[in-house]
Design a protein around this motif. Structure first.
Motif, PDB file in Angstrom:
ATOM      1  N   CYS A 255      31.066  43.157  51.785  1.00  0.00           N
ATOM      2  CA  CYS A 255      30.655  44.465  51.468  1.00  0.00           C
ATOM      3  C   CYS A 255      29.958  44.862  50.424  1.00  0.00           C
ATOM      4  N   TRP A 256      28.957  45.501  50.085  1.00  0.00           N
ATOM      5  CA  TRP A 256      28.503  46.159  48.786  1.00  0.00           C
ATOM      6  C   TRP A 256      29.143  47.466  48.390  1.00  0.00           C
ATOM      7  N   LYS A 257      29.802  47.045  47.290  1.00  0.00           N
ATOM      8  CA  LYS A 257      30.780  48.380  46.644  1.00  0.00           C
ATOM      9  C   LYS A 257      29.934  49.553  46.512  1.00  0.00           C
ATOM     10  N   LYS A 258      30.514  50.630  46.390  1.00  0.00           N
ATOM     11  CA  LYS A 258      29.976  51.979  46.145  1.00  0.00           C
ATOM     12  C   LYS A 258      29.904  51.700  44.456  1.00  0.00           C
ATOM     13  N   PRO A 259      28.590  52.393  44.153  1.00  0.00           N
ATOM     14  CA  PRO A 259      28.400  52.219  42.723  1.00  0.00           C
ATOM     15  C   PRO A 259      29.631  53.230  41.982  1.00  0.00           C
ATOM     16  N   ASP A 260      29.684  52.957  40.835  1.00  0.00           N
ATOM     17  CA  ASP A 260      30.619  53.802  39.858  1.00  0.00           C
ATOM     18  C   ASP A 260      30.088  55.083  39.604  1.00  0.00           C
TER      19      ASP A 260
END
Length: 260
Positions: A255-260
């Motif tokens: 998974c590509w994490k959602k940006p902070d």
């Protein structure tokens, strides 16, 4: 635990010589790079009979210019002291991002895995014959031209990540990461599904083509995906040691994490 929905979870040659051509405007254009003189011309003629437009050059000299007009590159080396993988790496260093197929005299699993890790989209043993090669080339080109794959109509921006589909380049904090075409495809797939897990199989199909099989056993492709993800992470960390955007879901995918 997340819910699963299918694949996503919420050298010394002259200028290239045209050996054979076909009249069909949509003929697949093949650049054949042969480092060595054995059977020169035979493969080009066999592919031409099957509807491909084939150019052949004898080494890497002039390859970047010739690649601009190619849909796929076949790379074969029959020199005893130089491997096709060495040539594969050199082509990437020269900026060639056309799908590369490595043609080899033999394809043991370790050799095949290394070639795929270095950016080949397929590895084919010569003993499989011209008919099999032709079918695999068509699949490679079809996969690379899928409209949902790379052509998003504009750059993909995901936090510090910028993906330019027109040139298949990835940037992190404005720095070009130097991803291979296969690595770019994986990052594009993950970033396009930000916050959702993508299966090993879906990642592998994007890296090669649907139904492609490599590695040992029914799930052998997982090792190739893990190896590709490791290379991608390392390239990001060369520019940003704190990079941690790619997460693993054990036995499922990434998974590509959602940006902070």
């Amino acid at each position: 635990m997340a819910t699963v929905f299918e694949d996503v979870v919420t050298l010394d040659a002259g200028a290239p010589v045209l050996l054979a051509s076909v009249s069909e405007p949509d003929a697949i254009r093949v650049l054949l790079i042969r480092d060595g003189a054995i059977d020169r011309g035979f493969l080009a003629n066999e592919l031409s009979k099957r509807g491909f437009a084939v150019r052949e050059i004898a080494s890497l000299l002039g390859a970047p210019d010739a690649a601009r007009d190619a849909d796929v590159i076949i790379l074969h080396c029959d020199r005893p002291k130089r491997s096709g993988i060495d040539l594969l790496v050199e082509l990437h260093r020269q900026g060639v991002d056309v799908p590369l197929v490595l043609l080899t005299d033999r394809a043991p699993p370790a050799h095949e895995s290394l070639a795929l890790d270095k950016g080949a989209v397929d590895v084919i043993c010569k003993s499989r014959g011209a008919d099999v090669l032709a079918r695999r080339l068509k699949r490679v080109v079809k996969a690379s031209n899928r409209p949902d794959q790379l052509q998003s109509g504009g750059p993909v921006i995901c936090g510090k990540l910028v993906l330019r589909s027109d040139v298949s380049r990835a940037y992190w904090n404005d720095a070009d990461l130097g991803l291979t075409l296969g690595e770019y495809k994986i990052v594009h797939l993950l970033a396009s599904n930000v916050g959702r897990y993508v299966t090993y199989r879906a990642i592998y199909d994007r890296l090669h083509h649907e139904g492609f099989i490599a590695g040992d056993g029914a799930n052998g492709y997982r090792a190739n995906v893990r190896s590709a993800i490791k290379r991608i992470r390392n390239k990001f960390r060369d520019f940003d040691p704190t990079f941690d955007q790619v997460e693993n879901y054990a036995s499922f995918g990434y998974c590509w994490k959602k940006p902070d």
